[in-house]
Write a protein that holds these residues in place. Sequence first.
Motif, PDB file in Angstrom:
ATOM      1  N   LEU B  62     120.698 -63.229   2.362  1.00  0.00           N
ATOM      2  CA  LEU B  62     119.617 -64.137   2.089  1.00  0.00           C
ATOM      3  C   LEU B  62     119.846 -64.845   1.066  1.00  0.00           C
ATOM      4  O   LEU B  62     119.074 -65.833   0.741  1.00  0.00           O
ATOM      5  CB  LEU B  62     118.172 -63.428   1.711  1.00  0.00           C
ATOM      6  N   SER B  63     121.001 -65.081   0.702  1.00  0.00           N
ATOM      7  CA  SER B  63     121.589 -66.084  -0.537  1.00  0.00           C
ATOM      8  C   SER B  63     121.419 -67.446  -0.192  1.00  0.00           C
ATOM      9  O   SER B  63     120.973 -68.351  -1.153  1.00  0.00           O
ATOM     10  CB  SER B  63     123.026 -65.544  -0.613  1.00  0.00           C
ATOM     11  N   ASN B  64     121.311 -67.982   1.058  1.00  0.00           N
ATOM     12  CA  ASN B  64     120.978 -69.342   1.356  1.00  0.00           C
ATOM     13  C   ASN B  64     119.720 -69.621   1.131  1.00  0.00           C
ATOM     14  O   ASN B  64     119.196 -70.827   0.774  1.00  0.00           O
ATOM     15  CB  ASN B  64     121.305 -69.514   2.915  1.00  0.00           C
ATOM     16  N   TYR B  65     118.551 -68.710   1.427  1.00  0.00           N
ATOM     17  CA  TYR B  65     117.274 -68.690   1.267  1.00  0.00           C
ATOM     18  C   TYR B  65     117.019 -68.689  -0.295  1.00  0.00           C
ATOM     19  O   TYR B  65     116.198 -69.433  -0.673  1.00  0.00           O
ATOM     20  CB  TYR B  65     116.459 -67.619   1.741  1.00  0.00           C
ATOM     21  N   SER B  66     117.756 -67.694  -1.094  1.00  0.00           N
ATOM     22  CA  SER B  66     117.271 -67.775  -2.438  1.00  0.00           C
ATOM     23  C   SER B  66     117.671 -69.311  -3.220  1.00  0.00           C
ATOM     24  O   SER B  66     116.986 -69.803  -4.018  1.00  0.00           O
ATOM     25  CB  SER B  66     117.694 -66.660  -3.347  1.00  0.00           C
ATOM     26  N   LYS B  67     118.923 -69.767  -2.679  1.00  0.00           N
ATOM     27  CA  LYS B  67     119.411 -70.843  -3.159  1.00  0.00           C
ATOM     28  C   LYS B  67     118.488 -72.010  -2.785  1.00  0.00           C
ATOM     29  O   LYS B  67     118.258 -72.671  -3.695  1.00  0.00           O
ATOM     30  CB  LYS B  67     120.715 -71.025  -2.402  1.00  0.00           C
ATOM     31  N   ALA B  68     117.987 -72.091  -1.633  1.00  0.00           N
ATOM     32  CA  ALA B  68     117.067 -73.242  -1.186  1.00  0.00           C
ATOM     33  C   ALA B  68     115.633 -73.095  -2.042  1.00  0.00           C
ATOM     34  O   ALA B  68     115.366 -74.024  -2.466  1.00  0.00           O
ATOM     35  CB  ALA B  68     116.668 -73.018   0.399  1.00  0.00           C
ATOM     36  N   MET B  69     115.272 -71.765  -2.082  1.00  0.00           N
ATOM     37  CA  MET B  69     114.095 -71.684  -2.793  1.00  0.00           C
ATOM     38  C   MET B  69     114.005 -71.961  -4.184  1.00  0.00           C
ATOM     39  O   MET B  69     113.039 -72.570  -4.685  1.00  0.00           O
ATOM     40  CB  MET B  69     113.802 -70.232  -2.750  1.00  0.00           C
ATOM     41  N   THR B  70     115.199 -71.706  -4.791  1.00  0.00           N
ATOM     42  CA  THR B  70     115.281 -71.868  -6.396  1.00  0.00           C
ATOM     43  C   THR B  70     115.830 -73.583  -6.576  1.00  0.00           C
ATOM     44  O   THR B  70     116.154 -74.032  -7.746  1.00  0.00           O
ATOM     45  CB  THR B  70     116.240 -70.921  -7.051  1.00  0.00           C
ATOM     46  N   ASP B  71     116.244 -74.243  -5.692  1.00  0.00           N
ATOM     47  CA  ASP B  71     116.701 -75.756  -5.678  1.00  0.00           C
ATOM     48  C   ASP B  71     115.300 -76.595  -6.435  1.00  0.00           C
ATOM     49  O   ASP B  71     114.516 -76.703  -5.761  1.00  0.00           O
ATOM     50  CB  ASP B  71     117.106 -76.068  -4.441  1.00  0.00           C
ATOM     51  N   PRO B  72     115.770 -77.316  -7.302  1.00  0.00           N
ATOM     52  CA  PRO B  72     114.574 -77.884  -7.963  1.00  0.00           C
ATOM     53  C   PRO B  72     114.311 -79.247  -6.957  1.00  0.00           C
ATOM     54  O   PRO B  72     113.081 -79.492  -6.910  1.00  0.00           O
ATOM     55  CB  PRO B  72     115.094 -78.501  -9.391  1.00  0.00           C
ATOM     56  N   ASP B  73     115.267 -79.661  -6.432  1.00  0.00           N
ATOM     57  CA  ASP B  73     114.692 -80.841  -5.491  1.00  0.00           C
ATOM     58  C   ASP B  73     113.982 -80.411  -4.517  1.00  0.00           C
ATOM     59  O   ASP B  73     113.020 -81.020  -3.751  1.00  0.00           O
ATOM     60  CB  ASP B  73     116.351 -81.219  -4.695  1.00  0.00           C
ATOM     61  N   PHE B  74     114.361 -79.104  -3.933  1.00  0.00           N
ATOM     62  CA  PHE B  74     113.126 -78.484  -2.840  1.00  0.00           C
ATOM     63  C   PHE B  74     111.987 -78.341  -3.054  1.00  0.00           C
ATOM     64  O   PHE B  74     110.903 -78.802  -2.453  1.00  0.00           O
ATOM     65  CB  PHE B  74     113.991 -77.125  -2.180  1.00  0.00           C
ATOM     66  N   ALA B  75     111.695 -77.629  -4.428  1.00  0.00           N
ATOM     67  CA  ALA B  75     110.564 -77.350  -4.974  1.00  0.00           C
ATOM     68  C   ALA B  75     109.888 -78.826  -5.070  1.00  0.00           C
ATOM     69  O   ALA B  75     108.639 -79.086  -4.686  1.00  0.00           O
ATOM     70  CB  ALA B  75     110.497 -76.847  -6.338  1.00  0.00           C
TER      71      ALA B  75
END
Lengths: 278, 304
Positions: B62-75
């Motif tokens: 799930l590392s892509n997911y955690s990376k995406a979730m913690t990306d400030p740009d995404f938030a």
Amino acid sequence: MTAKRSSPISTAILLVGAGYCLLPVLWVLIASSKSGTELFSTFTFAPSTHLFGNLADLTQYRGGLFWRWMANTALYAGAGGLLSTIVSAAAGYGLAKYSFAGKQGIFNVLLAGVLVPSVVLAVPQYLLLAKLGLTNTYWAVLLPSIISPYGIYLARIYAAAAVPDDVVEAARTDGAGDFRIFRSIASPLMAPGLVTVFLFQFVAIWNNFLLPYIMLGDDKLFPLTVGLSGLLNQGASQPSLYTSVITGSLLSILPLLALFLTLQRYWKVDLAAGAVKT
Amino acid sequence: MSSSSIRRRSVAPYAFLAPAVLLFGAFLALPIGYAVYLSLRTVKVRGLGLGKGSREQVWAGLSNYSKAMTDPDFAASVLRVAAYGVLVVPAMLGFALLFALLLDSPRARATKFARLAIFLPYAVPAVISSLLWGFLYLPSVSPLYYVFGKVGWEVPSVLGSGSVIYAVANIAVWGGLGFNMVVIYTALKAIPTEIYEAAKLDGCGEISIAWRIKVPVVLPSLIMTFVFSLIATLQVFAEPVTLRPLTNTISSTWTPLMKVYRDAFTRDDLHSAAATSVILAVATFVLSFGFLRLVQNRAFSQEN
């Protein structure tokens, strides 16, 4: 008409709404008659005399590329809409007029497709079509546009309502095959509803941006939306292109406006029909 | 009847459904599955990542997911779209309902013209409407700025960083208003007029008929338009992408879908892009199904 008091407030609110909706369309009509310098210097709604010059400029842009975009869009929307209507009609008829194992399951899965956001499809569709070598071809835009869960849903409702069971039975007793019954008897009965299915899909493809934006790299294959968006991008460094962008925008909405005005009676949208009954 | 016709009859429905099912599989089911697969994979680089065989795809959990979730740009893009949705959906549906009710009211005039005019923007692709509004927002073109200029007011650009979200929201409201109005209006037309006659005998005015009879009857249509508007809002893409050349306040990750596009096609990071799109799809499903569920429960509780 029965004699009823008219309410000026109601009428006024409606006219304000109409004015808001017409404003940009009115503007593009006027702006496409302005020259490049007038665009940013004269009053917004003051018309000028350069419409034909602008049309000539747009037509000359890279050897008539704009008209190619127009033809591409007509091809994508026309062929895609037609194929989509045929596929939806067959599926809707099958679901409405036969009982068979797995019917409800197939319908539910197809219907769930209405809620699938195109975002989750865009990137993998691109990658899968790239594996087949189909990206950057007409097929890349055409093929994914054919399946329309909403079209199937509508076609099922139309088939159930417009094709009586005893007519199908009578044809069957006369020895007509299933496909012939669908083609010669059911399809004409469903025709008014199928026009609506076609119009929906036609407009959806005509207006689509994401799919062709992702799938196509060659600007000779672009539809109007992607082409004009790119032209606006170039306009940032080459403001003389702005008049072409504006004239192109006007031309690109004319076909759909004509379609709307001529086929008005088919624009009945019953989104909730049947949806709450199940 | 011979047995052949029975057999034929049992095959026929599958034949009618075959094209739809095949296309559904190829262009909906398969891509969804592939997106999920990609989101669980990553590219591992050995050494400098040069030469053949130095890059290989491996399972990433799930590392892509955690990376995406913690990306400030995404938030940031998710928050922006949430605010955008709060602006667009109530305004668009509120006005759509208001105009539909007015069109249906026997006391309004010029309804044919108004219905056509308000439906007109549906014929304008989002790219073109963004383009038209984009020019109308420019101070040198906008009629409002012309007036402001004559009066001598200094008004900041609509496309400035604080207000650009309203600028995009206005384009979405303009584009979606007419379609939703027609949906609601179609539902209003289906109400038998005898109901109104009875209500009028009871002394109901136009407004209370609208509020007590018409709105509850078209509620199912409102619910469906709400769900579809929500799905469309979460995927906003064409409008901001088109406006970008006219302003520097729209970043390449302004909305989640723009971020997916940038990750996939500019950064060539398909796995992040896939994870982000799966998150968005799940969020869309949860929101739309959750809402339908909520509404259904309330409808059932009224029945009992």
